[in-house]
Design a protein around this motif. Sequence first.
Motif, PDB file in Angstrom:
ATOM      1  N   ILE A  64       0.852  -1.185   0.000  1.00  0.00           N
ATOM      2  CA  ILE A  64       0.000   0.000   0.000  1.00  0.00           C
ATOM      3  C   ILE A  64       0.887   1.233   0.000  1.00  0.00           C
ATOM      4  CG2 ILE A  64      -1.785   1.321   1.179  1.00  0.00           C
ATOM      5  CD1 ILE A  64      -2.917  -1.130   2.334  1.00  0.00           C
ATOM      6  N   LEU A  65       0.683   2.108  -0.956  1.00  0.00           N
ATOM      7  CA  LEU A  65       1.368   3.401  -1.012  1.00  0.00           C
ATOM      8  C   LEU A  65       0.533   4.376  -0.202  1.00  0.00           C
ATOM      9  CD1 LEU A  65       2.041   3.419  -4.869  1.00  0.00           C
ATOM     10  CD2 LEU A  65       3.460   2.412  -3.055  1.00  0.00           C
ATOM     11  N   ASP A  90       3.014  -4.855   2.708  1.00  0.00           N
ATOM     12  CA  ASP A  90       4.034  -3.833   2.898  1.00  0.00           C
ATOM     13  C   ASP A  90       3.374  -2.464   2.826  1.00  0.00           C
ATOM     14  OD1 ASP A  90       5.975  -5.792   3.001  1.00  0.00           O
ATOM     15  OD2 ASP A  90       7.044  -5.136   1.192  1.00  0.00           O
ATOM     16  N   CYS A  91       3.961  -1.493   3.511  1.00  0.00           N
ATOM     17  CA  CYS A  91       3.478  -0.114   3.442  1.00  0.00           C
ATOM     18  C   CYS A  91       4.642   0.800   3.077  1.00  0.00           C
ATOM     19  CB  CYS A  91       2.905   0.335   4.778  1.00  0.00           C
ATOM     20  SG  CYS A  91       1.506  -0.641   5.362  1.00  0.00           S
ATOM     21  N   VAL A 140      -0.690  -3.600  -5.975  1.00  0.00           N
ATOM     22  CA  VAL A 140      -0.333  -2.266  -5.507  1.00  0.00           C
ATOM     23  C   VAL A 140      -1.621  -1.501  -5.231  1.00  0.00           C
ATOM     24  CG1 VAL A 140       0.872  -0.100  -6.002  1.00  0.00           C
ATOM     25  CG2 VAL A 140       1.781  -2.264  -6.892  1.00  0.00           C
ATOM     26  N   LEU A 141      -1.748  -1.010  -3.995  1.00  0.00           N
ATOM     27  CA  LEU A 141      -2.900  -0.209  -3.601  1.00  0.00           C
ATOM     28  C   LEU A 141      -2.425   1.198  -3.273  1.00  0.00           C
ATOM     29  CD1 LEU A 141      -4.542  -2.736  -1.087  1.00  0.00           C
ATOM     30  CD2 LEU A 141      -4.740  -2.686  -3.578  1.00  0.00           C
ATOM     31  N   ALA A 142      -3.323   2.168  -3.384  1.00  0.00           N
ATOM     32  CA  ALA A 142      -2.976   3.566  -3.082  1.00  0.00           C
ATOM     33  C   ALA A 142      -3.929   4.096  -2.021  1.00  0.00           C
ATOM     34  CB  ALA A 142      -3.049   4.424  -4.346  1.00  0.00           C
ATOM     35  N   TRP A 143      -3.351   4.748  -1.008  1.00  0.00           N
ATOM     36  CA  TRP A 143      -4.111   5.243   0.149  1.00  0.00           C
ATOM     37  C   TRP A 143      -3.801   6.730   0.301  1.00  0.00           C
ATOM     38  CZ3 TRP A 143      -4.863   1.924   5.070  1.00  0.00           C
ATOM     39  CH2 TRP A 143      -5.346   2.690   6.140  1.00  0.00           C
ATOM     40  N   GLY A 144      -4.828   7.552   0.370  1.00  0.00           N
ATOM     41  CA  GLY A 144      -4.618   8.982   0.495  1.00  0.00           C
ATOM     42  C   GLY A 144      -5.391   9.597   1.643  1.00  0.00           C
ATOM     43  N   SER A 145      -4.941  10.778   2.059  1.00  0.00           N
ATOM     44  CA  SER A 145      -5.546  11.518   3.159  1.00  0.00           C
ATOM     45  C   SER A 145      -5.753  12.956   2.721  1.00  0.00           C
ATOM     46  CB  SER A 145      -4.616  11.458   4.380  1.00  0.00           C
ATOM     47  OG  SER A 145      -5.115  12.201   5.462  1.00  0.00           O
TER      48      SER A 145
END
Length: 257
Positions: A64-65, A90-91, A140-145
Motif C-alpha cells: 500500500i502506497l 508492505d506499506c 499495488v494499492l494507493a491510500w490517500g488523506s
Amino acid sequence: MKQCLILLTFACFLSGCSASNQASPDGSTAQSANPNELTFKASDGHLVYSDLIRSKKQPSKGVILMFHQAGSNAAEYDSIAPRIAALGLDCIVVDQRSGGDMWGHVNRTVNKSGTGTYMEAYTDLVGALMYARSKKYPAVLAWGSSYSSSLVLKLAAENPDVKGVLCFSPGEYFDDKSVVASWAHRVQVPAFFACTEDEWADGRSQLFDALGTKEKNAAAMAGAVHGSSTLNPEKSKVAETYFTKVKRFLERWTKAK
C-alpha cells in the motif's frame, strides 16, 4: 595483499561508500540512519523520502502506497502502517513535497528536496507507483488523506497497476471544482471511501456517487475526524470501527492465497 586491503578500506572510507547507502538500479536508496527509510525519484526527478514498513507475513500479499494530508508527513501513519503490515501488506509511507511538520516530525522531502503544490505532489505519487512496480508486488494499492486522497483517485484512473484505493476525506481541493469527480468517475478498481459525518453531508456523498467502480464502500460516522487520522485512537472516537471496515475491505488481498 594486506597492504592492498588496507588501501581499499581507506579509499572506501574517504568516498563514504556503504552498502546501506548504495542506490538501487531503480534509483531508490535505503538510508543507514533509519533502517526503514527509502528514497526514490518522482516522475519529474524530484527526490522523495519515505519509509518502508515491511509486512509481518512474508512474502507480502502486496503493497500500500500511503500519502498524507496538507501540512503533514509520513508520521501521520505511525499508528496505522504497523497494523496494516500485520495483515500481510508492505506499506510505503511517503513524505510528499506538499506537506509540513505535523506530528512533531519534519517532512524530509520538503526539508531536503524542496516544496511544491498539491498538483506538483502528484509526481511524487507516480514515483512511488513506479518504485512499487519495479519490485513486482502481487498487488499495488494507493491510500490517500485529504488532498492526497483526491490524487490517488487520479493515480488509479490513469494507471491500471493500481488495484485498489483507500480515500480518507477526499474533496475538490483544486482550482477546477469538478476535476476530482472526473477522476473518480474513471476509477474502476475497488474503493474504500471514508470521511466524517459532516463531510459526507457537505458534498462527499456526491463524490462517492461519482466513483465509476461498482465495488465501493463508504464510512461516514459521527466522532470521526478529517483524513487518515480518523484511524488514530488518540484523535478519533471511532478509530477502531473505521479500522475494522478497512480490514474487511483489504481482505480481498490479505486473504488471497
